[in-house]
Design a protein around this motif. Structure first.
Motif, PDB file in Angstrom:
ATOM      1  N   ASN A  69       1.260  -1.755  -0.289  1.00  0.00           N
ATOM      2  CA  ASN A  69       0.007  -0.135  -0.284  1.00  0.00           C
ATOM      3  C   ASN A  69       1.023   1.302  -0.104  1.00  0.00           C
ATOM      4  O   ASN A  69       2.065   1.485   0.201  1.00  0.00           O
ATOM      5  CB  ASN A  69      -1.211   0.294   1.591  1.00  0.00           C
ATOM      6  N   GLU A  70       0.167   2.427  -0.897  1.00  0.00           N
ATOM      7  CA  GLU A  70       1.048   3.670  -0.711  1.00  0.00           C
ATOM      8  C   GLU A  70       1.634   3.954   0.372  1.00  0.00           C
ATOM      9  O   GLU A  70       2.641   4.460   1.072  1.00  0.00           O
ATOM     10  CB  GLU A  70       1.130   4.527  -1.546  1.00  0.00           C
ATOM     11  N   ARG A  71       0.604   3.781   1.714  1.00  0.00           N
ATOM     12  CA  ARG A  71       1.050   4.592   2.714  1.00  0.00           C
ATOM     13  C   ARG A  71       2.347   3.771   3.694  1.00  0.00           C
ATOM     14  O   ARG A  71       2.243   4.535   4.095  1.00  0.00           O
ATOM     15  CB  ARG A  71       0.061   4.803   3.690  1.00  0.00           C
ATOM     16  N   ARG A  72       2.801   2.762   2.981  1.00  0.00           N
ATOM     17  CA  ARG A  72       3.258   1.769   3.636  1.00  0.00           C
ATOM     18  C   ARG A  72       4.718   1.841   2.918  1.00  0.00           C
ATOM     19  O   ARG A  72       5.732   0.783   3.097  1.00  0.00           O
ATOM     20  CB  ARG A  72       2.968   0.567   3.930  1.00  0.00           C
ATOM     21  N   TRP A  73       4.828   3.037   1.731  1.00  0.00           N
ATOM     22  CA  TRP A  73       5.939   2.392   0.748  1.00  0.00           C
ATOM     23  C   TRP A  73       7.315   2.637   1.663  1.00  0.00           C
ATOM     24  O   TRP A  73       8.144   2.018   1.315  1.00  0.00           O
ATOM     25  CB  TRP A  73       5.381   3.199  -0.713  1.00  0.00           C
ATOM     26  N   ASP A  74       7.497   3.518   2.498  1.00  0.00           N
ATOM     27  CA  ASP A  74       8.387   4.159   2.976  1.00  0.00           C
ATOM     28  C   ASP A  74       8.476   3.313   3.706  1.00  0.00           C
ATOM     29  O   ASP A  74      10.590   2.984   3.422  1.00  0.00           O
ATOM     30  CB  ASP A  74       8.479   5.753   2.938  1.00  0.00           C
ATOM     31  N   LYS A  75       7.690   2.685   4.270  1.00  0.00           N
ATOM     32  CA  LYS A  75       8.236   1.754   5.265  1.00  0.00           C
ATOM     33  C   LYS A  75       9.392   0.131   5.040  1.00  0.00           C
ATOM     34  O   LYS A  75      10.145  -0.447   5.260  1.00  0.00           O
ATOM     35  CB  LYS A  75       7.132   1.177   6.495  1.00  0.00           C
ATOM     36  N   MET A  76       7.984   0.212   3.575  1.00  0.00           N
ATOM     37  CA  MET A  76       8.924  -1.651   3.151  1.00  0.00           C
ATOM     38  C   MET A  76       9.970  -1.288   1.876  1.00  0.00           C
ATOM     39  O   MET A  76       9.474  -2.890   1.365  1.00  0.00           O
ATOM     40  CB  MET A  76       7.110  -1.694   2.382  1.00  0.00           C
ATOM     41  N   LYS A  77      10.004   0.012   1.523  1.00  0.00           N
ATOM     42  CA  LYS A  77      10.457   0.045   0.076  1.00  0.00           C
ATOM     43  C   LYS A  77      12.170  -1.091  -0.287  1.00  0.00           C
ATOM     44  O   LYS A  77      12.851  -2.091  -1.053  1.00  0.00           O
ATOM     45  CB  LYS A  77      10.932   1.316  -0.250  1.00  0.00           C
ATOM     46  N   GLU A  78      12.697  -0.654   1.295  1.00  0.00           N
ATOM     47  CA  GLU A  78      13.944  -1.734   0.705  1.00  0.00           C
ATOM     48  C   GLU A  78      13.653  -3.165   0.480  1.00  0.00           C
ATOM     49  O   GLU A  78      14.374  -3.700  -0.228  1.00  0.00           O
ATOM     50  CB  GLU A  78      15.362  -1.259   1.916  1.00  0.00           C
ATOM     51  N   ARG A  79      12.576  -3.439   2.125  1.00  0.00           N
ATOM     52  CA  ARG A  79      12.556  -4.818   1.673  1.00  0.00           C
ATOM     53  C   ARG A  79      12.231  -5.480   0.085  1.00  0.00           C
ATOM     54  O   ARG A  79      11.994  -6.981  -0.329  1.00  0.00           O
ATOM     55  CB  ARG A  79      11.964  -5.172   2.442  1.00  0.00           C
ATOM     56  N   LEU A  80      11.444  -4.513  -0.249  1.00  0.00           N
ATOM     57  CA  LEU A  80      10.848  -4.817  -1.085  1.00  0.00           C
ATOM     58  C   LEU A  80      11.304  -5.259  -2.792  1.00  0.00           C
ATOM     59  O   LEU A  80      11.277  -5.631  -3.542  1.00  0.00           O
ATOM     60  CB  LEU A  80       9.533  -4.563  -1.730  1.00  0.00           C
ATOM     61  N   LYS A  81      12.627  -3.995  -2.450  1.00  0.00           N
ATOM     62  CA  LYS A  81      13.439  -4.165  -3.503  1.00  0.00           C
ATOM     63  C   LYS A  81      14.627  -4.936  -3.432  1.00  0.00           C
ATOM     64  O   LYS A  81      15.065  -5.656  -4.317  1.00  0.00           O
ATOM     65  CB  LYS A  81      14.781  -2.781  -3.639  1.00  0.00           C
ATOM     66  N   THR A  82      14.862  -5.523  -2.211  1.00  0.00           N
ATOM     67  CA  THR A  82      15.767  -6.850  -1.987  1.00  0.00           C
ATOM     68  C   THR A  82      15.178  -8.414  -2.984  1.00  0.00           C
ATOM     69  O   THR A  82      15.870  -8.770  -3.504  1.00  0.00           O
ATOM     70  CB  THR A  82      15.522  -6.765  -0.222  1.00  0.00           C
ATOM     71  N   VAL A  83      13.727  -8.043  -2.704  1.00  0.00           N
ATOM     72  CA  VAL A  83      13.126  -9.233  -3.225  1.00  0.00           C
ATOM     73  C   VAL A  83      12.797  -9.140  -4.909  1.00  0.00           C
ATOM     74  O   VAL A  83      13.572  -9.976  -4.908  1.00  0.00           O
ATOM     75  CB  VAL A  83      11.340  -8.962  -3.110  1.00  0.00           C
ATOM     76  N   VAL A  84      12.708  -8.208  -4.970  1.00  0.00           N
ATOM     77  CA  VAL A  84      12.798  -8.017  -6.807  1.00  0.00           C
ATOM     78  C   VAL A  84      14.335  -7.963  -7.300  1.00  0.00           C
ATOM     79  O   VAL A  84      15.087  -9.083  -8.340  1.00  0.00           O
ATOM     80  CB  VAL A  84      12.292  -7.131  -7.697  1.00  0.00           C
ATOM     81  N   ASP A  85      15.322  -7.454  -6.237  1.00  0.00           N
ATOM     82  CA  ASP A  85      17.002  -7.631  -6.741  1.00  0.00           C
ATOM     83  C   ASP A  85      17.281  -8.890  -6.510  1.00  0.00           C
ATOM     84  O   ASP A  85      18.186  -9.706  -7.492  1.00  0.00           O
ATOM     85  CB  ASP A  85      17.683  -7.012  -6.042  1.00  0.00           C
ATOM     86  N   SER A  86      16.809  -9.874  -6.230  1.00  0.00           N
ATOM     87  CA  SER A  86      17.126 -10.849  -5.089  1.00  0.00           C
ATOM     88  C   SER A  86      16.898 -12.305  -6.406  1.00  0.00           C
ATOM     89  O   SER A  86      17.344 -13.215  -6.301  1.00  0.00           O
ATOM     90  CB  SER A  86      16.753 -11.579  -4.198  1.00  0.00           C
ATOM     91  N   PHE A  87      15.818 -11.551  -7.643  1.00  0.00           N
ATOM     92  CA  PHE A  87      15.367 -12.661  -8.489  1.00  0.00           C
ATOM     93  C   PHE A  87      16.995 -13.020  -8.935  1.00  0.00           C
ATOM     94  O   PHE A  87      16.636 -11.724 -10.098  1.00  0.00           O
ATOM     95  CB  PHE A  87      13.932 -12.250  -8.927  1.00  0.00           C
ATOM     96  N   GLN A  88      16.643 -14.006 -10.121  1.00  0.00           N
ATOM     97  CA  GLN A  88      17.346 -14.831 -10.634  1.00  0.00           C
ATOM     98  C   GLN A  88      16.955 -16.170 -11.053  1.00  0.00           C
ATOM     99  O   GLN A  88      16.541 -17.089 -10.690  1.00  0.00           O
ATOM    100  CB  GLN A  88      18.246 -15.240 -10.134  1.00  0.00           C
ATOM    101  N   ILE A  89      17.090 -16.086 -12.195  1.00  0.00           N
ATOM    102  CA  ILE A  89      16.854 -17.872 -13.010  1.00  0.00           C
ATOM    103  C   ILE A  89      17.837 -18.301 -13.342  1.00  0.00           C
ATOM    104  O   ILE A  89      18.852 -17.812 -13.896  1.00  0.00           O
ATOM    105  CB  ILE A  89      15.921 -17.032 -14.438  1.00  0.00           C
ATOM    106  N   PHE A  90      17.645 -19.337 -13.477  1.00  0.00           N
ATOM    107  CA  PHE A  90      19.069 -20.471 -14.047  1.00  0.00           C
ATOM    108  C   PHE A  90      18.147 -21.582 -15.412  1.00  0.00           C
ATOM    109  O   PHE A  90      17.358 -21.955 -15.306  1.00  0.00           O
ATOM    110  CB  PHE A  90      19.515 -21.209 -12.524  1.00  0.00           C
ATOM    111  N   ASN A  91      19.523 -22.060 -15.753  1.00  0.00           N
ATOM    112  CA  ASN A  91      18.972 -23.473 -17.187  1.00  0.00           C
ATOM    113  C   ASN A  91      18.990 -24.366 -15.883  1.00  0.00           C
ATOM    114  O   ASN A  91      18.880 -25.472 -15.119  1.00  0.00           O
ATOM    115  CB  ASN A  91      20.287 -23.346 -18.220  1.00  0.00           C
TER     116      ASN A  91
END
Length: 210
Positions: free
Chosen positions: A187-209
């Motif tokens: 929720n936008e109202r919680r973005w400032d609190k959650m953004k670093e954790r959410l960025k960690t999630v997408v940044d960790s995403f990786q595919i492999f063969n």
């Protein structure tokens, strides 16, 4: 730019905002959504092989799908739920807009760049796939990064519904003959609190063969 609407299969669907799990596919691809909660706090797979293991950070749990060829981390405390058409979904029980979902669809393309630059692909996906037609959307940022020779696009965007605004992050890439999409947000109202954790999630995403 190749139309992204030719890429998805009608057998797949993004999470529904009506279930408060995130954003969803609409138009001819829209389907009903159902989900059940799985056990909380436990990784959804066995211990990943070290060569493809998601980096485990404090406060996060790793997920590695050996069958479909991807790995990522999600915040400790989120529960795994089953959503029709989704490969993996984890969500916060108290704040249901805080979730991460992985969607996989087949594609003949070899590289995400075949669909165009990040800005164009992001605008198309957000408008036609990641948000419902009733939501107002805004692409905030689109970027590209490379992991071991594989191109990934990441988008930051807003999706405004009548009673809430979701601030979301999506990463997409192509490999194994599949188009991978991972989306997380809050929720936008919680973005400032959650953004670093959410960025960690997408940044960790990786595919492999596989």
């Amino acid at each position: 730019m190749v139309s992204l609407l030719t890429l998805p299969s009608t057998n797949h669907v993004w999470p529904s905002s009506s279930s408060q799990l995130g954003l969803y596919r609409h138009g001819p691809f829209r389907r009903s959504i159902s989900f059940v909660v799985r056990s909380a706090h436990l990784p959804s797979t066995s211990a990943p092989p070290c060569e493809v293991a998601a980096e485990t950070k404090k406060g996060f749990l790793p997920v590695t799908d050996k069958k479909d060829g991807y790995t990522f981390v999600y915040p400790f405390g989120w529960q795994e739920v089953v959503v029709e058409g989704q490969d993996k979904v984890f969500k916060d029980v108290i704040e249901p807009l805080e979730s991460v979902s992985v969607n996989i669809i087949p594609t003949a393309k070899q590289d995400i760049r075949d669909f165009g630059p990040p800005q164009e692909v992001g605008e198309t996906l957000i408008r036609k796939v990641l948000a419902s037609p009733t939501q107002k959307t805004k692409l905030i940022e689109a970027s590209e990064h490379d992991v071991e020779g594989k191109a990934y696009y990441t988008f930051e965007f807003l999706a405004q519904a009548p009673n809430y605004t979701r601030h979301a992050l999506t990463t997409v890439c192509i490999g194994n003959g599949r188009f991978y999409t991972v989306t997380t947000g809050a929720n936008e109202r919680r973005w400032d609190k959650m953004k670093e954790r959410l960025k960690t999630v997408v940044d960790s995403f990786q595919i492999f063969n596989v």
